[in-house]
Write an enzyme that holds these catalytic residues in place. Structure first.
Site, PDB file in Angstrom:
ATOM      1  CD  GLU A  60      12.663   4.412   8.275  1.00 17.07           C
ATOM      2  OE1 GLU A  60      13.025   5.485   8.356  1.00 17.07           O
ATOM      3  OE2 GLU A  60      12.960   3.451   7.738  1.00 17.07           O
TER       4      GLU A  60
ATOM      5  CB  THR B 255       0.333   5.041  12.156  1.00 18.93           C
ATOM      6  OG1 THR B 255      -0.435   6.335  11.749  1.00 18.93           O
ATOM      7  CG2 THR B 255      -0.207   3.847  11.223  1.00 18.93           C
TER       8      THR B 255
ATOM      9  CE  LYS C 265      -1.979   2.549   3.058  1.00 20.51           C
ATOM     10  NZ  LYS C 265      -2.066   3.805   2.370  1.00 20.51           N
TER      11      LYS C 265
ATOM     12  CB  CYS D 241      12.472   9.161   8.714  1.00 12.69           C
ATOM     13  SG  CYS D 241      13.559   8.131   7.804  1.00 12.69           S
TER      14      CYS D 241
ATOM     15  N   GLY E  61       6.374   4.902   8.600  1.00 12.90           N
ATOM     16  CA  GLY E  61       5.588   6.325   8.869  1.00 12.90           C
ATOM     17  C   GLY E  61       5.485   6.920  10.298  1.00 12.90           C
ATOM     18  N   GLY E  62       4.361   7.174  10.732  1.00 10.15           N
ATOM     19  CA  GLY E  62       4.434   8.130  11.943  1.00 10.15           C
ATOM     20  C   GLY E  62       4.322   7.208  13.131  1.00 10.15           C
TER      21      GLY E  62
ATOM     22  CD  GLU F  88      -3.768   7.492   2.029  1.00  7.28           C
ATOM     23  OE1 GLU F  88      -4.434   7.764   2.957  1.00  7.28           O
ATOM     24  OE2 GLU F  88      -2.504   7.270   2.409  1.00  7.28           O
TER      25      GLU F  88
END
Length: 490
Positions: A249, A231, A174, A283, A227-228, A177
């Site tokens: 990560e 999440t 995924k 990051c 990501g964050g 978006e």
């Protein structure tokens, strides 16, 4: 304008709902593509296909050398389309074209590296007794959900896909978006390379539908997420209920420590690059600059002078040095943090505004921004902003520098600029971070582990470590001659 579909079971398809999403160029607001917007049902379908394909053994039971040929073919095809991929990355993400070209080359290297790695001698053998041996082998985990971010769309996808394929897994990817275009192009290459149907599956869509199903499904054996931190923490909670394997990560608030013995021009030049590269949307970005007190004022003055001269513009303009933020939503988040910093009492020494007019009005551009006179308890010092916002802290000595550097919940990266190498190594070893540098930054090799301490993640990517994250180790004990144990009486 491109119309992009999902890829499930070797077929290009729209979502079950037939919904679409517009993808725009963040530099000018122009529509780039109409993309199939996946749903929970699409994710379920892709997961079921990946499960069935894995169980069939069509990929998992291939010899390592055969899988390696597929990975080399993917790399070859990426190389053939490198220029087009880089331009698409720039248009979709907003990054500088030179940076996008580097991303594509690193993606190619990633596939070649794992293709070579799995053809090397592998396994362990132990003699554990008279005519008894233990063999340790590597096996694929199974079905993997790969969820990647928007700041390095093609590269982060490659960092996950290459080791997942090399280890023998099937997967669902995924992408973000807002930056799905190069992911779709990568799957076109995967299809062209002849990877069997059902091994690689692509579902676009929102995190709260597609992403949630990819994490929660009991048919999924492994989740790899970049990501964050919030999440990532939610993924950990769900994974814990199923004892599901994860690699995360997550966020960072990385320190760049500058001691007084440096050449100021060199250290300033590096400080600018360490944060403002990719508009701070990295990051590992060195978003906290820690300067020794004796050179603080001189350093900051020169830093601000240089920052004001950074050329902000579209990524495909060769004169540009820093591009837009990836979306209007993200731009507003960054601008909100700038307002928070001002309200907290930090001094806005440079930038702080959205750039409008003269061709900028339809893009998501924010000035290179620098805050001074900050305190450790400020939100702009503690929280990840993920934009061109640098906060400066002052320290008196080595001990204070280390304490300030480690004074966050994050531990992804950090650096030390110091000509006294004994001191530099002493300090860098005390920085609580998984990726560190001395007198340089953003330098990385695919052979070394990538990941963070504390709330910056779980597990490691890249190198043999990345292959391990997508593999199971199996112990096989062999007796070359069966004989009675004699434990129980007759």
């Amino acid at each position: 304008m491109m119309e992009l579909k999902m890829y499930i079971d070797g077929k290009w398809c729209n979502s079950v709902s037939e919904e679409k999403r517009e993808v725009k160029n963040p530099a000018n607001g122009e529509r780039l593509a109409i993309v199939a917007e996946g749903s929970t049902e699409d994710a379920k379908c892709a997961i079921s296909v990946a499960r069935r394909t894995f169980n069939s053994g069509i990929w998992s039971q291939l010899p390592f050398k055969t899988r390696a040929k597929y990975l080399h073919k993917i790399a070859d095809l990426l190389e053939e389309e490198a220029d087009d991929l880089a331009m698409l990355e720039t248009l979709n993400n907003g990054k500088m074209l030179l940076a996008a070209k580097t991303d594509v080359q690193n993606a190619i290297e990633c596939f070649r590296y794992y293709a070579s790695l799995i053809t090397q001698p592998e396994g362990e053998l132990y003699n554990v007794g008279d005519s008894v041996q233990t063999i340790v082998t590597r096996e694929p985990i199974g079905v993997c959900s790969l969820i990647v971010p928007w700041n390095f769309p093609l590269l982060m996808a490659s960092w996950q896909i290459a080791p997942a394929l090399a280890a023998g897994n099937t997967f669902i990817l995924k992408p973000s978006e807002v930056t799905p275009i190069t992911a779709v192009k990568l799957f076109e290459i995967i299809e062209k390379a002849g990877v069997p149907a059902g091994v690689a599956n692509l579902v676009m869509g929102a995190g709260n539908s597609v992403g949630s199903e990819m994490v929660e499904s009991k048919l999924v054996d492994k989740v790899a997420f970049i990501g964050g931190t919030k999440t990532g923490q939610n993924i950990m909670r769900v994974a814990a209920e199923q004892t599901k394997k994860i690699t995360l990560e997550l966020g960072g608030k990385s320190p760049n420590i500058v001691f007084a013995d440096n050449d100021i021009e060199i250290a300033v030049d590096n400080a600018l690059f360490n944060l403002f590269f990719n508009s701070g949307q990295v990051c590992t970005a060195a978003s906290r600059l820690l300067i020794e007190e004796s050179i603080h004022d001189q350093f900051v003055e020169r830093l601000i002078e240089r920052a004001r001269k950074i050329v902000v513009g579209q990524g495909n303009n060769p004169k540009s040095e820093m591009g837009p933020l990836v979306s209007e939503e993200h731009m507003q988040k960054v601008l909100n943090y700038i307002e928070i910093g001002k309200k907290e009492g930090a001094t806005l020494a440079c930038g702080g505004n959205r750039i409008v007019g003269n061709g900028y009005e339809d893009g998501f551009f924010v000035e290179p921004t620098i805050f001074t006179n900050t305190r450790p308890d400020m939100r702009i010092v503690q929280e990840e902003i993920f934009g061109p916002v640098l906060v400066i802290q002052k320290f008196k000595d080595e001990e204070e520098a280390i304490n300030l550097a480690n004074d966050t919940v994050f531990g992804l990266a950090g650096s030390v600029f110091c000509q006294d190498m004994e001191k530099a190594m002493r300090v860098v070893r005390q920085i609580q971070a998984g990726i560190t540098w001395v007198n340089c930054y953003h330098v990385a090799t695919i052979q070394a582990p990538w990941g963070g301490y504390k709330q910056s993640g779980v597990g490691r990517g890249l190198g043999m470590f990345g292959l391990d994250e997508f593999s199971e180790k199996k112990q096989i004990n062999i007796s070359y001659k069966a004989k009675p144990v004699g434990w129980f009486s007759n």
